[in-house]
Every structure is written in C-alpha cells, then in structure tokens.
Design an enzyme around this catalytic site. Structure first.
Site, PDB file in Angstrom:
ATOM      1  N   ASP A  16     -11.066  39.158 -12.447  1.00 19.75           N
ATOM      2  CA  ASP A  16     -10.294  40.082 -11.615  1.00 19.75           C
ATOM      3  C   ASP A  16      -9.244  39.364 -10.774  1.00 19.75           C
ATOM      4  O   ASP A  16      -8.053  39.719 -10.809  1.00 19.75           O
ATOM      5  CB  ASP A  16     -11.226  40.865 -10.676  1.00 19.75           C
ATOM      6  CG  ASP A  16     -12.168  41.787 -11.428  1.00 19.75           C
ATOM      7  OD1 ASP A  16     -12.240  41.677 -12.664  1.00 19.75           O
ATOM      8  OD2 ASP A  16     -12.841  42.601 -10.784  1.00 19.75           O
ATOM      9  N   ARG A  97     -19.940  38.824   4.041  1.00 18.11           N
ATOM     10  CA  ARG A  97     -18.591  39.395   4.114  1.00 18.11           C
ATOM     11  C   ARG A  97     -17.889  39.207   5.459  1.00 18.11           C
ATOM     12  O   ARG A  97     -16.685  38.907   5.482  1.00 18.11           O
ATOM     13  CB  ARG A  97     -18.615  40.881   3.734  1.00 18.11           C
ATOM     14  CG  ARG A  97     -19.050  41.167   2.301  1.00 18.11           C
ATOM     15  CD  ARG A  97     -18.546  40.152   1.335  1.00 18.11           C
ATOM     16  NE  ARG A  97     -18.847  40.468  -0.055  1.00 18.11           N
ATOM     17  CZ  ARG A  97     -19.015  39.572  -1.004  1.00 18.11           C
ATOM     18  NH1 ARG A  97     -18.945  38.278  -0.700  1.00 18.11           N
ATOM     19  NH2 ARG A  97     -19.260  39.923  -2.246  1.00 18.11           N
ATOM     20  N   ASP A 126     -17.989  46.593  -0.922  1.00 21.00           N
ATOM     21  CA  ASP A 126     -17.262  45.447  -0.381  1.00 21.00           C
ATOM     22  C   ASP A 126     -15.855  45.779   0.094  1.00 21.00           C
ATOM     23  O   ASP A 126     -15.347  45.162   1.032  1.00 21.00           O
ATOM     24  CB  ASP A 126     -17.215  44.317  -1.410  1.00 21.00           C
ATOM     25  CG  ASP A 126     -18.465  43.456  -1.377  1.00 21.00           C
ATOM     26  OD1 ASP A 126     -19.229  43.546  -0.400  1.00 21.00           O
ATOM     27  OD2 ASP A 126     -18.680  42.684  -2.328  1.00 21.00           O
ATOM     28  N   SER A 178     -23.072  41.468 -13.543  1.00 26.28           N
ATOM     29  CA  SER A 178     -22.209  41.178 -12.403  1.00 26.28           C
ATOM     30  C   SER A 178     -23.087  40.527 -11.348  1.00 26.28           C
ATOM     31  O   SER A 178     -24.114  41.088 -10.949  1.00 26.28           O
ATOM     32  CB  SER A 178     -21.590  42.463 -11.856  1.00 26.28           C
ATOM     33  OG  SER A 178     -20.869  42.203 -10.673  1.00 26.28           O
TER      34      SER A 178
END
Length: 404
Positions: A16, A97, A126, A178
């Site tokens: 990505d 995060r 996210d 993933s």
C-alpha cells in the site's frame, strides 16, 4: 489541498505505502517524505526500508526509534488502568498508534511539511486513531488518505500500478494474512480467519509455540513491580523495553498469550482476529495479582471502572484528550501502592499466578483465618448484616403495607 508542497507519509514499505509514494507525487505534485517508526516490530520489517522508500520516489526517509518510549510512556501506564477491550484484546495495535502519530507530526514540523498522509483503509480503526491524533497535535496540517480517494480496489490494482511505474516490490497478488506487529504483540487477520467458523491453522501463529508442542515441564517466572512499574524479571533489573523482550521470549516458548476473537470495530463492523501477546499477558496478570493484595474493595472497583472506560479510549483513538489524561491520572494514583513480587507458573499455554507478596498488602492471615483468633469477633457480623440489608427489610415492610 492544491497548495500542498511536501507530505510526510507514514511508511511501512508494504504494498500500500509503496504505491502511495508515487501516487502522491502524481496527484498532488508534491515532495514525499517517508516516515517509519521502530516500535519493536523486528529488524526484518525495517531492513532496507530507507532504500525502498527512496527507490519508490520519496525524497527522504526518517526511521525513528520509539521502542523504549513505546513501552515506558504508553504500555506501562496502560497496564495500570487494567484496560482490556471486550474482555480479551490487550490493545496491542491501538497502543502503538498515539506514539507513532506523535513522531510523524514531529518529523513533519522538522522538515517543514504542509500535509500528512497514511495508508489506512476506509474500513478500519487505524484511520480514526491516526487522524484523531493529527487533529489534536497538528490541526493545521491537512491529511491525505489515498484509500479514500483513489480508484484502486485490489492488490492486483496496486501491483499493476507499481509495475507501470517501474517501482519494485516484493509483494505478490496473494496475501493470505494481514499482520501488524510491535513489541507488545502481533495481530493476524484475513485468510481462513474471515470465516468465524474456521479454526485458525498453525500457519496463523508466528510468535508463540503451539501449546500442544510447548515443554512438558512447567516454568516459573518472577516479576517485581515498583510503584506500578515492572523493573525486574527473575531478579534481573531491565529497561522497560528489555523487560518486554525477555517476557516475550519466556512466555512464547510456553504458548502463552494467544486469543481468537470477533471484535466490534469503531467504524461499525465486526472483524475476526487472532492476537499473540505473550509477555504482555504475564505483565497484566502480575500487575493485577498485586492489585488484589493492595487495593481495598472500593478502590479496586473504581480501578475496574477506569479500565473498562480506558479500553474504549485507547481502542477508539482518543489518546490525546482530557478524558485520557484524567483516567491515566486516576490509575496512576492507585499504582503508587502496587509494589511487590509475583511468581507466575507457565505450562502449555496457561499462565497462573502462584505466589504474590507486597509491603503494602492488606491481606492478613490473622483476620482471614478460619481458626480461633483475637482480632475478629464473629458475633459483630450480625449487626453489620442487619444494617447492610436494612433497605431490603424496609422494602418488604412497604410491600406488606400496600397489600393491607
């Protein structure tokens, strides 16, 4: 957006973000600065990352070491709240995060960027976590989220895009799982896990030994906490990050820390994931074992309420808020009492606290014994029970009066 000249992209080197670098340059005619955070995901993910970013068109690549800060500033305080999302999830992805977003903003300020970008999809949590942090730390910087703008919808689309621009990638058209890894945990989604009826195969798990293959002999590990902070493992003083590294190694060998859950995402849909948090499982168990010694009933109940609320604050990406600060402050006040040693027995995927002691312990053998003692007169309990149940007696009398 048309005035954007320089963007700092949260870059992982995966398919990505490899596509996002040239896409930003083409669609925004801007310079792209790649940013990556080392939060303990392992050398394999960081090796060659700068070269890969520059080859895809980035002008610079900043790799920031956040390992100690991640454990010391985020993980340790979160442990004091007792936060567990939906009874099982130890918040591994969520906890990383805030510190990543904070470092990304710092890089953006350093290089004079006028925008931020990330590779989060429009279906996940996210995007909210990153953009919530950006809003609190740098509301003046617009955010570009390519997955919400471009017309590419599949891995094949991204691979074709990169091939047409001669950008090399090690990704293939088939991505079974993933995964997201950091020092605290690794998460797994996709593949057979997309059907909740399918049991995870052995290929899913990458961090922990299958409990069936774990040693036939139990192992005991000692944890020492000082005012809520884990400072020693088996008597050895270690830094916060190295504490976690050591506990991951010990617990993973016994298959400890696996969960398989269906959780409620913030954006409204459910998702199924498998998580491995070996060292974190021991840290949480050890901390709670000491809390049970040092906090009275009312204090422990309040700490439980803090944990329930804080799990949602962290999961939902509301770290940089007054509510976050208030909950952490409340938990920190209780943590001042959490000093002592805990011994945990590890065996075939299980972790059981078998010993605990604290100089602040409220437990007294003299009071708790079933034998004769001079410190507690059992006849006193009658008056206590009568007062404790007084409202029930009055309620009964009122009901009888209404019948009459």
């Amino acid at each position: 957006m048309s005035n954007i000249k320089k963007v700092v992209l949260a870059y992982s080197g995966g398919l990505d973000t490899s596509a996002i670098v040239p896409w930003l340059k083409e669609n925004y005619a801007c310079e792209v600065v790649a940013f990556a955070a080392d939060v303990g995901q392992g050398d394999a993910e960081l090796e060659g990352l700068e070269e890969k970013a520059l080859a895809s068109g980035a002008s610079e690549c900043h790799i920031v070491d956040l390992k100690e800060a991640f454990v010391n500033d985020i993980i340790y305080p979160t442990i004091t709240t007792g936060a567990v999302y939906e009874d099982d999830y130890l918040l591994g992805t969520s906890m990383a995060r805030p510190i990543i977003a904070q470092a990304q903003v710092a890089v953006a300020r350093k290089v004079g960027a006028d925008a931020l970008s990330h590779g989060c999809t429009g279906k996940g949590n996210d995007q909210v976590r990153f953009e919530g942090a950006f809003a609190a730390l740098a509301p003046d910087l617009p955010v570009i989220a390519p997955w919400r703008e471009w017309d590419m919808v599949s891995r094949e689309d991204l691979l074709d895009y990169l091939a047409s621009r001669n950008v090399q990638t090690s990704a293939s058209a088939t991505k079974i799982y993933s995964r997201d890894a950091n020092a605290w945990h690794i998460s797994h989604e996709g593949g057979e896990l997309e059907e909740p009826w399918n049991a995870p195969t052995k290929q899913v798990w990458t961090m922990t030994v299958d409990p069936e293959d774990a040693p036939d002999k139990a192992e005991h590990v000692s944890l020492f906490f000082d005012k809520g902070r884990l400072t020693k493992v088996n008597g050895q003083h270690l830094s916060p990050y190295n504490v976690l590294v050591e506990l991951n190694k010990i617990a993973a060998a016994h298959g400890v820390g696996r969960i398989d859950i269906v959780e409620n995402r913030l954006v409204g849909m459910k998702s199924r994931g498998c998580y491995e948090t070996p060292g974190g499982t021991l840290m949480m168990k050890g901390y709670k074992a000491l809390e049970c010694l040092v906090l009275d009933k009312a204090a422990f109940k309040h700490r439980e309420q803090i944990g329930l609320e804080y799990a949602h604050v962290m999961y939902d990406g509301r770290y940089f808020t007054p509510l976050n600060d208030a909950l952490l402050a409340g938990a920190a006040s209780f943590a001042q009492l959490v000093t002592g040693e805990v011994v945990i027995k590890l065996y075939k995927g299980n972790a059981m606290v078998v010993q605990r002691q604290s100089p602040n312990s409220l437990y007294s053998e003299d009071f708790a014994t079933f034998g004769a003692d001079d410190v507690y007169d059992q006849s006193h309990a009658e008056g206590f029970i009568r007062l404790f149940s007084l409202s029930s007696r009055i309620n009964y009398l009122n009901k009888q009066a209404r019948k009459d």
